[in-house]
Design a protein around this motif. Sequence first.
Motif, PDB file in Angstrom:
ATOM      1  N   ARG A  17       0.831  -1.199   0.000  1.00 33.71           N
ATOM      2  CA  ARG A  17       0.000   0.000   0.000  1.00 33.71           C
ATOM      3  C   ARG A  17       0.872   1.257   0.000  1.00 33.71           C
ATOM      4  NH1 ARG A  17      -1.896   3.953   3.084  1.00 33.71           N
ATOM      5  NH2 ARG A  17      -4.031   4.704   2.712  1.00 33.71           N
ATOM      6  N   ALA A  18       1.963   1.237   0.792  1.00 34.86           N
ATOM      7  CA  ALA A  18       2.827   2.407   0.894  1.00 34.86           C
ATOM      8  C   ALA A  18       3.469   2.757  -0.449  1.00 34.86           C
ATOM      9  CB  ALA A  18       3.913   2.160   1.948  1.00 34.86           C
ATOM     10  N   VAL A  19       3.959   1.745  -1.177  1.00 34.17           N
ATOM     11  CA  VAL A  19       4.612   2.036  -2.461  1.00 34.17           C
ATOM     12  C   VAL A  19       3.578   2.437  -3.509  1.00 34.17           C
ATOM     13  CG1 VAL A  19       6.631   0.597  -2.013  1.00 34.17           C
ATOM     14  CG2 VAL A  19       4.629  -0.433  -3.112  1.00 34.17           C
ATOM     15  N   ARG A  20       2.346   1.911  -3.377  1.00 31.66           N
ATOM     16  CA  ARG A  20       1.298   2.314  -4.321  1.00 31.66           C
ATOM     17  C   ARG A  20       0.924   3.781  -4.108  1.00 31.66           C
ATOM     18  NH1 ARG A  20      -3.743   3.318  -3.699  1.00 31.66           N
ATOM     19  NH2 ARG A  20      -3.993   2.248  -1.684  1.00 31.66           N
ATOM     20  N   VAL A  21       0.724   4.161  -2.849  1.00 32.34           N
ATOM     21  CA  VAL A  21       0.371   5.553  -2.551  1.00 32.34           C
ATOM     22  C   VAL A  21       1.493   6.490  -2.963  1.00 32.34           C
ATOM     23  CG1 VAL A  21      -0.132   7.185  -0.699  1.00 32.34           C
ATOM     24  CG2 VAL A  21      -1.206   4.933  -0.680  1.00 32.34           C
ATOM     25  N   ALA A  22       2.740   6.063  -2.705  1.00 31.13           N
ATOM     26  CA  ALA A  22       3.884   6.892  -3.083  1.00 31.13           C
ATOM     27  C   ALA A  22       3.969   7.076  -4.593  1.00 31.13           C
ATOM     28  CB  ALA A  22       5.174   6.269  -2.567  1.00 31.13           C
ATOM     29  N   ALA A  23       3.448   6.114  -5.343  1.00 30.64           N
ATOM     30  CA  ALA A  23       3.437   6.214  -6.802  1.00 30.64           C
ATOM     31  C   ALA A  23       2.228   6.988  -7.314  1.00 30.64           C
ATOM     32  CB  ALA A  23       3.442   4.817  -7.431  1.00 30.64           C
ATOM     33  N   ARG A  24       1.413   7.482  -6.394  1.00 29.90           N
ATOM     34  CA  ARG A  24       0.219   8.273  -6.708  1.00 29.90           C
ATOM     35  C   ARG A  24      -0.743   7.482  -7.606  1.00 29.90           C
ATOM     36  NH1 ARG A  24       0.992  14.763  -7.828  1.00 29.90           N
ATOM     37  NH2 ARG A  24      -0.797  15.427  -6.627  1.00 29.90           N
ATOM     38  N   MET A  25      -0.963   6.222  -7.257  1.00 26.42           N
ATOM     39  CA  MET A  25      -1.791   5.326  -8.057  1.00 26.42           C
ATOM     40  C   MET A  25      -2.943   4.801  -7.203  1.00 26.42           C
ATOM     41  SD  MET A  25      -0.464   2.046 -10.311  1.00 26.42           S
ATOM     42  CE  MET A  25       0.920   2.995 -10.926  1.00 26.42           C
ATOM     43  N   VAL A  88      -0.950  20.512  -9.835  1.00 28.16           N
ATOM     44  CA  VAL A  88       0.373  20.304 -10.408  1.00 28.16           C
ATOM     45  C   VAL A  88       0.241  19.834 -11.850  1.00 28.16           C
ATOM     46  CG1 VAL A  88       1.506  19.757  -8.224  1.00 28.16           C
ATOM     47  CG2 VAL A  88       0.423  17.934  -9.523  1.00 28.16           C
ATOM     48  N   THR A  89       1.272  20.117 -12.636  1.00 31.51           N
ATOM     49  CA  THR A  89       1.298  19.621 -14.000  1.00 31.51           C
ATOM     50  C   THR A  89       1.684  18.143 -13.978  1.00 31.51           C
ATOM     51  OG1 THR A  89       3.638  20.153 -14.297  1.00 31.51           O
ATOM     52  CG2 THR A  89       2.037  21.894 -14.796  1.00 31.51           C
ATOM     53  N   GLU A  90       1.562  17.496 -15.110  1.00 33.48           N
ATOM     54  CA  GLU A  90       1.921  16.078 -15.203  1.00 33.48           C
ATOM     55  C   GLU A  90       3.401  15.876 -14.882  1.00 33.48           C
ATOM     56  OE1 GLU A  90       1.779  12.421 -18.476  1.00 33.48           O
ATOM     57  OE2 GLU A  90       0.569  14.233 -18.780  1.00 33.48           O
ATOM     58  N   ALA A  91       4.243  16.797 -15.384  1.00 33.86           N
ATOM     59  CA  ALA A  91       5.686  16.703 -15.134  1.00 33.86           C
ATOM     60  C   ALA A  91       5.994  16.904 -13.657  1.00 33.86           C
ATOM     61  CB  ALA A  91       6.435  17.734 -15.975  1.00 33.86           C
ATOM     62  N   GLU A  92       5.324  17.893 -13.022  1.00 32.01           N
ATOM     63  CA  GLU A  92       5.548  18.145 -11.603  1.00 32.01           C
ATOM     64  C   GLU A  92       5.080  16.968 -10.759  1.00 32.01           C
ATOM     65  OE1 GLU A  92       5.235  23.028 -11.263  1.00 32.01           O
ATOM     66  OE2 GLU A  92       3.412  21.804 -11.139  1.00 32.01           O
ATOM     67  N   SER A  93       3.981  16.348 -11.180  1.00 32.28           N
ATOM     68  CA  SER A  93       3.472  15.189 -10.462  1.00 32.28           C
ATOM     69  C   SER A  93       4.490  14.054 -10.478  1.00 32.28           C
ATOM     70  CB  SER A  93       2.152  14.721 -11.077  1.00 32.28           C
ATOM     71  OG  SER A  93       1.686  13.553 -10.428  1.00 32.28           O
ATOM     72  N   ALA A  94       5.112  13.835 -11.642  1.00 27.44           N
ATOM     73  CA  ALA A  94       6.123  12.787 -11.756  1.00 27.44           C
ATOM     74  C   ALA A  94       7.336  13.108 -10.886  1.00 27.44           C
ATOM     75  CB  ALA A  94       6.550  12.636 -13.215  1.00 27.44           C
ATOM     76  N   ASP A  95       7.743  14.381 -10.871  1.00 25.23           N
ATOM     77  CA  ASP A  95       8.874  14.803 -10.030  1.00 25.23           C
ATOM     78  C   ASP A  95       8.544  14.620  -8.554  1.00 25.23           C
ATOM     79  OD1 ASP A  95      10.318  15.474 -12.263  1.00 25.23           O
ATOM     80  OD2 ASP A  95       9.906  17.628 -12.124  1.00 25.23           O
ATOM     81  N   GLU A  96       7.298  14.955  -8.191  1.00 20.22           N
ATOM     82  CA  GLU A  96       6.860  14.852  -6.805  1.00 20.22           C
ATOM     83  C   GLU A  96       6.915  13.405  -6.330  1.00 20.22           C
ATOM     84  OE1 GLU A  96       3.427  17.198  -4.290  1.00 20.22           O
ATOM     85  OE2 GLU A  96       2.852  16.251  -6.169  1.00 20.22           O
ATOM     86  N   VAL A  97       6.438  12.496  -7.165  1.00 18.16           N
ATOM     87  CA  VAL A  97       6.452  11.072  -6.826  1.00 18.16           C
ATOM     88  C   VAL A  97       7.885  10.582  -6.671  1.00 18.16           C
ATOM     89  CG1 VAL A  97       5.975   8.763  -7.712  1.00 18.16           C
ATOM     90  CG2 VAL A  97       4.224  10.532  -7.872  1.00 18.16           C
ATOM     91  N   MET A  98       8.753  10.970  -7.611  1.00 16.23           N
ATOM     92  CA  MET A  98      10.148  10.523  -7.580  1.00 16.23           C
ATOM     93  C   MET A  98      10.873  11.007  -6.333  1.00 16.23           C
ATOM     94  SD  MET A  98      13.542  11.481  -8.104  1.00 16.23           S
ATOM     95  CE  MET A  98      13.648  12.879  -9.227  1.00 16.23           C
ATOM     96  N   VAL A  99      10.724  12.301  -6.015  1.00 20.77           N
ATOM     97  CA  VAL A  99      11.432  12.876  -4.870  1.00 20.77           C
ATOM     98  C   VAL A  99      10.889  12.307  -3.556  1.00 20.77           C
ATOM     99  CG1 VAL A  99      11.925  15.009  -3.607  1.00 20.77           C
ATOM    100  CG2 VAL A  99      12.055  14.978  -6.101  1.00 20.77           C
ATOM    101  N   ALA A 100       9.578  12.181  -3.452  1.00 20.28           N
ATOM    102  CA  ALA A 100       8.977  11.620  -2.236  1.00 20.28           C
ATOM    103  C   ALA A 100       9.433  10.185  -2.015  1.00 20.28           C
ATOM    104  CB  ALA A 100       7.453  11.685  -2.330  1.00 20.28           C
ATOM    105  N   SER A 101       9.480   9.402  -3.092  1.00 25.25           N
ATOM    106  CA  SER A 101       9.932   8.010  -2.980  1.00 25.25           C
ATOM    107  C   SER A 101      11.397   7.952  -2.568  1.00 25.25           C
ATOM    108  CB  SER A 101       9.732   7.284  -4.311  1.00 25.25           C
ATOM    109  OG  SER A 101       8.364   7.223  -4.658  1.00 25.25           O
ATOM    110  N   MET A 102      12.212   8.846  -3.143  1.00 24.76           N
ATOM    111  CA  MET A 102      13.633   8.885  -2.799  1.00 24.76           C
ATOM    112  C   MET A 102      13.829   9.193  -1.324  1.00 24.76           C
ATOM    113  SD  MET A 102      16.669  11.464  -4.138  1.00 24.76           S
ATOM    114  CE  MET A 102      16.785  10.775  -5.790  1.00 24.76           C
ATOM    115  N   LEU A 103      13.115  10.200  -0.820  1.00 25.09           N
ATOM    116  CA  LEU A 103      13.277  10.575   0.583  1.00 25.09           C
ATOM    117  C   LEU A 103      12.788   9.464   1.508  1.00 25.09           C
ATOM    118  CD1 LEU A 103      14.118  12.518   2.740  1.00 25.09           C
ATOM    119  CD2 LEU A 103      11.986  13.777   2.432  1.00 25.09           C
ATOM    120  N   ASN A 104      11.696   8.807   1.147  1.00 26.05           N
ATOM    121  CA  ASN A 104      11.211   7.692   1.950  1.00 26.05           C
ATOM    122  C   ASN A 104      12.255   6.581   2.027  1.00 26.05           C
ATOM    123  OD1 ASN A 104       8.847   7.333   3.473  1.00 26.05           O
ATOM    124  ND2 ASN A 104       7.548   7.580   1.678  1.00 26.05           N
ATOM    125  N   ARG A 105      12.870   6.265   0.862  1.00 29.05           N
ATOM    126  CA  ARG A 105      13.881   5.203   0.830  1.00 29.05           C
ATOM    127  C   ARG A 105      15.104   5.586   1.658  1.00 29.05           C
ATOM    128  NH1 ARG A 105      12.675   5.287  -4.714  1.00 29.05           N
ATOM    129  NH2 ARG A 105      14.677   6.278  -5.175  1.00 29.05           N
TER     130      ARG A 105
END
Length: 387
Positions: A17-25, A88-105
């Motif tokens: 669930r955590a990785v799914r939410v982090a992927a904004r899916m 957010v734009t589509e590009a910003e959304s992708a950046d947001e997911v990537m950065v949030a996932s990185m910080l979580n890891r």
Amino acid sequence: MEFEQKVRPDELGGRVRAVRVAARMTQEVAATRLGMSRTTMVAIEAGKRAISSSELRKIAELFDVHESELLDVTTPMLDMAVEFRSNVTEAESADEVMVASMLNRMARSVVQLETLVGFPSSPLDMPGVMLSRDEPLEQQAEDAALALRARLGLGIGSIQDLNGLMESELGVRIFERALPSKVSGAKAFSDSAGGFVLLNAKHPNYRRRVTAAHELAHILLRQQGVSVHFANQSFDSREEKFCDVFACCLLMPAAAVRKKANELKKIVGKFTVRELLTMTLYFNVSMEALVRRMVALNLVPNGMYERLKADGFALKHQDIVREELGLSPEPPAFTARTMLLAMAAHKKELLSEQQIASMLELDLVSARRALEDHGESEHESALELVP
């Protein structure tokens, strides 16, 4: 199966669930892409249905994580909920997911390092802040900044190493990594794990300092979860406005700004752009941040920054003054606590260079160089501390 015996279904489901939410899916979209029904996905995340090895492989591929991250029982469950922005734009959304996932890891990796080495982080050691609607937000930010400075014994002087103070004195873990240019940084916080801040290494030092102070304010407010912040982001909420003002107050206390401006004026006989640039170097902030702070303190008129910008004043003029004053472009390199933990784990052969690089989001060459540069010299001798 082996992983089913080692990882409880509810724990594994929580990680999925955590990785799914982090992927904004959504559950429905994830289920469709995995070739299963939504009810099956719900049951998996609730820990009411076991996951087969083939399903686990598909889940790891879909959310771009290693299967080991989902199965490793020694890795703490620190996947904090992400506070996504709505506009957010589509590009910003992708950046947001990537950065949030990185910080979580990275947060999870640091806690794992602390556990391996047997040196857990000190509890968060900073006063919490609760915003009041009965007092001006600016005054609350100024008071909070002065309270924290008092806690750190800083007086009103300039802060040379904010990252070091946050990490060693306050218990906040700091990371600097190359992020998408539009991203300023991110913070993660939970009552159990403490605070983590990620800064964009692509940005100049003076911008990173303001971002660090802004993210620190979010932790002062004890805001749970992960949030990503973008450059030139408009601050609509009271909390974001507080964090923005707090950052300026922490780095540029009102008394210090007034004192420095008057001091330079007395020495030179007048206050010019050169003295303004000298102050940016003293406080290690941008001209925009300093001028807007001086406007708020009624030291210079409104519109001053726009006028200077229109006249062509830029970083190159700051560099000229810096050279005249004999100041280095960047402060001395700070040996982060995280790297010390990694060195200890590597020395004890608990982790390989490749594992450390993966955990700290570094390439292998950078991780190897860091370990070598900060490693113990064969000529160094141990010193005994007096008990």
